[in-house]
Write an enzyme that holds these catalytic residues in place. Structure first.
Site, PDB file in Angstrom:
ATOM      1  N   GLU A 312       0.810  -1.208   0.000  1.00 36.33           N
ATOM      2  CA  GLU A 312       0.000   0.000   0.000  1.00 36.33           C
ATOM      3  C   GLU A 312       0.853   1.272   0.000  1.00 36.33           C
ATOM      4  OE1 GLU A 312      -4.095  -1.529   2.001  1.00 36.33           O
ATOM      5  OE2 GLU A 312      -2.675  -0.686   3.406  1.00 36.33           O
ATOM      6  N   ASP A 386      -8.231  -9.202   4.171  1.00 30.94           N
ATOM      7  CA  ASP A 386      -8.021  -8.042   5.038  1.00 30.94           C
ATOM      8  C   ASP A 386      -9.064  -7.883   6.149  1.00 30.94           C
ATOM      9  OD1 ASP A 386      -7.190  -5.712   6.118  1.00 30.94           O
ATOM     10  OD2 ASP A 386      -7.504  -4.462   4.356  1.00 30.94           O
ATOM     11  N   GLU A 414     -12.481  -2.110  12.317  1.00 30.46           N
ATOM     12  CA  GLU A 414     -12.490  -1.368  11.055  1.00 30.46           C
ATOM     13  C   GLU A 414     -13.606  -1.831  10.118  1.00 30.46           C
ATOM     14  OE1 GLU A 414      -8.802  -1.916   8.972  1.00 30.46           O
ATOM     15  OE2 GLU A 414      -9.511  -0.912   7.170  1.00 30.46           O
TER      16      GLU A 414
END
Ligand code: BDP
Length: 724
Positions: A312, A386, A414
């Protein structure tokens, strides 16, 4: 007259009190004390025994840790038993000691302790000199501290101590929290306020909360903390910040909590002014050697580095054509002389690879097995993509005979509703840890792989991405404290059940009343499945809003990379839904061992919870367990999830008056948001997927309110916890 006046006064005062109670002043537990409340034990059946065994206590030792144990016992017993009497060894009924003294009470304890290493402990109940004695014994003061907290847990949960005989040692060596905290106090994916680290005021200003943090971690066996975000700011390695890190390390040390740092791989260039940060460049190696030596000067027991590299947008060895192993080994060599380790993350995926995202970590790291130094662990997220509400296991678990795979769980939510959804993650962690990899035949569970019981790894570890922030209740939601708690308990022992942990946490945090314990445990055990149902049933994944990941966004199809888009993952179309990762598709199943590989290759033998993760199936595919068509089953699950949330809310409401009012109120308010958002998820997803299935909402289910256009138009520019 005087009497009358005083009566009027009393009336006014009581009215004021009444009014105050009803509207503005509520006292009681606000969540700060976590699971270490130590309120007086109400159970009169057990209290006299506890008093007999515990009130007269003695803690051997002169270290800071020994003093912490004394303080803890004094504080705890004054609360729990309303009595505490520190005394000399010979008059004590409770003795906390290391091996030598302990063996005077119980010779065989030496034998037991010889199996338990630096952190294990023994708790025994026995008679000595004709009086009852509870012995907490360990090889080190830290072990004694863990044993003390374990004993206190038994007391807090009102367990029977009469035949207590516990001998335990942690199954993984490195049990760390990962804080994704930035120097400006923003917490990436943090939903509980700002970072608890006030970097600006450190090193001089040390909040009590720092010590309470260390204490809470020690109480559940967590022995390390990575203080800063994996998307690391190089400033952390500057002398001024290292002084700040030292201040925390000094506070944490007597609690057995080591500090670690996330590093930016290109620091030699950006901080040190070198030409590059190539791991094979001798100047770069020297730079790291010196930096590491500087850290150890300040923090002699510094834990080591956590690294997110070539992922990322983060720099890494790949920038210089080097492998992850070459990058990790350079750091490992610098840390080795000081006893430090490298936790190198496997969360990598790259466009150039042109390989399906779920397969990339395995493809990258499996060939590197055997190439890492002994003080390197590869830290891998529990699933191959993820931190989704539910994922199958990462195929890397069990795939590397020589490279320790370290577990990375996410504690912060998240993808599971931030800090307003009532979700206990214990069942999810348990599901992962108990999954069989078949790496060395049946029984090679993920838990065993991580603990180095399948392959004999030189180090082992588990990391949990923290949900802690500056909020008074630490985690933004009382129930979510249990996720910090269960992470610690499972990192210590992957065998422990989520249900047992839910029960003990409830007893310690909310109430010991059997009816409350039963109800809350049931709610907790239902909650994760409920969330999967209203967010991503049957193996759907990655269909959240863009960037912030708040709320549903299955329609998103315009992001920079194909595999950032939800449509890439659910693949809904006229012909059906789901991602074909079987041999007829991208063949991600090939990365698993037999017979898991074959099981997952066929929709008939794939567990339904992973169905659409591995298969693209027609809308009229018959779902085995219910006999419904796939479309009907998806819709049913979305509706079921909402019903389950409503059920949790009702159960919680029924506890009014049985739980501390502030705790009760906080959860109740969050529950209101939770239900609204579960309905939002359900409606938006069902309406969206319906545009492909072209089928009606099954009979008996109310039509979703709102229009798809309205759901699509919702924007949340200020949703908390966003990344860069
Ligand atoms: C993703 C998060 C991102 C993290 C990344 C990571 O959205 O904020 O930086 O994981 O784990 O899930 O590195």
């Amino acid at each position: 007259m005087k009497k009358l006046l005083s009566m009027v006064w009393v009336c006014i005062m009581s009215l004021t009190a009444l009014y105050a109670n009803a509207s503005s002043i509520v006292t009681g537990e606000d969540g700060y004390r976590l699971w270490l409340k130590y309120d007086p034990i109400q159970n009169q059946g057990i209290l006299p025994e506890y008093k007999k065994w515990l009130v007269n206590w003695h803690v051997e030792g002169n270290s800071k840790t020994s003093q912490i144990i004394r303080d803890e016992l004094d504080y705890a017993f004054n609360g729990l038993l309303q009595a505490s009497n520190p005394t000399v060894l010979n008059s004590a009924n409770l003795v906390v000691a290391t091996a030598k003294t302990a063996s005077q009470f119980l010779p065989e304890v030496n034998q037991q302790l010889s199996q338990l290493g630096d952190e294990g402990y023994v708790i025994r109940q026995m008679r000595y000199n004709n009086k009852p004695v509870v012995l907490v014994a360990a090889n080190t003061d830290i072990g004694a501290l863990y044993g003390t907290f374990a004993l206190l847990r038994l007391v807090q949960t009102e367990s029977d101590l009469s035949h207590i005989n516990v001998a335990t040692a942690p199954k993984t060596k490195v049990r760390v929290l990962n804080h994704w905290d930035n120097p400006d106090r923003h917490v990436e994916r943090g939903f509980a306020g700002e970072s608890i680290w006030d970097w600006h005021k450190l090193p001089d200003y040390k909040y009590q909360k720092y010590t309470d943090y260390a204490r809470a971690n020690a109480s559940i066996g967590i022995n390390g903390t990575v203080l800063n975000n994996v998307n690391a700011d190089p400033i952390m390695l500057t002398p001024a910040y290292l002084e700040k890190v030292k201040a925390l390390a000094d506070l944490f040390r007597p609690y057995g909590l080591k500090v670690y740092l996330s590093i930016k791989f290109n620091s030699p260039a950006t901080l040190g002014g070198l030409k590059n940060s190539d791991p094979l460049n001798p100047d770069v190696q020297v730079w790291w050697d010196k930096k590491v030596a500087e850290i150890y000067q300040l923090i002699p027991d510094f834990g080591g580095f956590l690294v997110k590299a070539n992922s990322e947008g983060q720099p890494g060895p790949g920038d210089y054509g080097r492998t992850h192993a070459q990058g990790a080994n350079m750091l490992a060599d610098a840390l080795k002389p000081h006893g430090g380790i490298v936790m190198w993350r496997a969360f990598v995926y790259a466009n150039e690879k042109n390989e399906e995202r779920s397969k990339q970590a395995y493809s990258e790291f499996k060939p590197l097995d055997g190439k890492f130094r002994e003080n390197v662990m590869v830290q891998v997220k529990n699933g191959p993509i993820d931190f989704q509400p539910r994922e199958p296991i990462s195929p890397l678990f069990g795939a590397t005979k020589q490279t320790p795979m370290m577990m990375e769980f996410q504690i912060t939510m998240e993808y599971l509703g931030f800090s307003t959804h009532f979700v206990y993650l214990g069942p999810m962690y348990e599901e992962v840890l108990k999954t069989d990899t078949y790496a060395k035949g049946k029984g090679s569970t993920v838990g065993k792989v991580v603990a180095g019981e399948v392959y004999d790894y030189p180090i082992t570890g588990m990391a949990g991405v923290s949900n802690i922030g500056s909020d008074r209740n630490w985690t933004g939601h009382i129930i979510l404290q249990s996720n910090w708690y269960v992470f610690g308990r499972m990192a210590w022992d992957y065998n422990i059940s989520a249900e047992q942990v839910a029960e003990e946490w409830t007893r310690m945090t909310l109430s010991n009343k059997p009816a409350v314990v039963k109800k809350v445990t049931e709610m907790m055990m239902l909650s994760h499945e409920a969330t999967v149902n209203y967010m991503t049933p049957l193996g759907l994944h990655h269909i959240m809003g863009t960037g912030h990941h708040y709320g549903p966004g299955p329609w998103v199809d315009d992001l920079g990379r194909a595999d950032w888009n939800p449509v890439y993952y659910h693949r809904a179309a006229k012909d059906g839904i789901g991602f074909d990762r079987s041999p007829s598709g991208v063949n991600a199943v090939e990365q698993y061992f037999s017979p898991l590989k074959e099981q997952l290759a066929d929709p008939k033998t794939t567990p339904e919870k992973y169905l659409l993760w591995f298969h693209h199936l027609p809308w009229d595919y018959k779902v085995e367990s219910s006999g419904r068509t796939l479309w009907n089953e998806i819709v049913h699950r979305y509706y079921l999830g909402v019903e389950q949330v409503a059920q949790i809310n009702q159960s919680w409401d029924s506890l009014k008056g049985q739980i501390d009012p502030l705790q009760f109120k906080q959860v109740q308010m969050a529950n209101t948001i939770h239900l609204k958002e579960a309905i939002w998820w359900r409606n938006a997803c069902v309406l969206y997927f319906q545009t492909f299935s072209n089928q009606p909402i099954p009979e008996g289910l109310e039509k979703p309110k709102g229009t798809l256009e309205a759901y699509k138009a919702m924007q949340f520019p200020f949703a908390p916890g966003q990344g860069e």
